[in-house]
Design an enzyme around this catalytic site. Sequence first.
Site, short mmCIF file in Angstrom:
data_model
loop_
_atom_site.label_atom_id
_atom_site.label_comp_id
_atom_site.label_asym_id
_atom_site.label_seq_id
_atom_site.Cartn_x
_atom_site.Cartn_y
_atom_site.Cartn_z
N GLU A 133 39.38 34.40 36.58
CA GLU A 133 39.71 33.60 36.59
C GLU A 133 38.98 32.06 35.84
OE1 GLU A 133 38.44 31.51 40.87
OE2 GLU A 133 38.05 34.09 40.69
N SER B 18 42.51 31.83 41.04
CA SER B 18 42.22 32.34 42.25
C SER B 18 43.16 31.83 43.68
CB SER B 18 40.73 31.57 42.91
OG SER B 18 40.28 30.75 42.68
#
Length: 177
Positions: A54, A80
């Site tokens: 991420e 995210s």
Amino acid sequence: MKVAGMSVLKFTGPARCFDSEEAAFECVNRKTYKEGDVIVIRYEGPRGGPGMREMLQTTAALTGQGMGGKVALITDGRFSGATRGFCVGHVGPEAAVGGPIGLIRDGDIIELDAVDNTLNVRLTDAELAERRKAWKPRETSVGSGVLWKYAQQVGPAVKGAVTHPGGAGEKVCYADI
């Protein structure tokens, strides 16, 4: 494309290329990028990461510096729900398998359009073909163990980044659903 909180849905700017999130974060942390840049973070896809990390650290730093709407970011990694700004993730094919994101160089002009859902690099097919001839896979620090094994077997993000053929490959189903 993730354009959370953005009122401008088109962005054009020069590429600033990084072969890891850490390198991009260092640039952002030192503020050695410019307003209008398109930050390119590659080799963070399922195979290149390995594991499709991420990119929250870099996008959070850009937002904290008040630059979330003044730069764009593209990556073969993921985002995210907390990501803010003009961001394009899951770009594929990823750089680690020779995808076009691995051919981009600093200064290449990138056009992002969330209205038409397009990403374009102002390069001719001939220029891309020449770059593809010179491209070589990046050596990673993962040379053994489970992450190495994962990177050898994982499929593309668009197909779920899995290491198996999925339900279609099952010969016997043990689930009672």
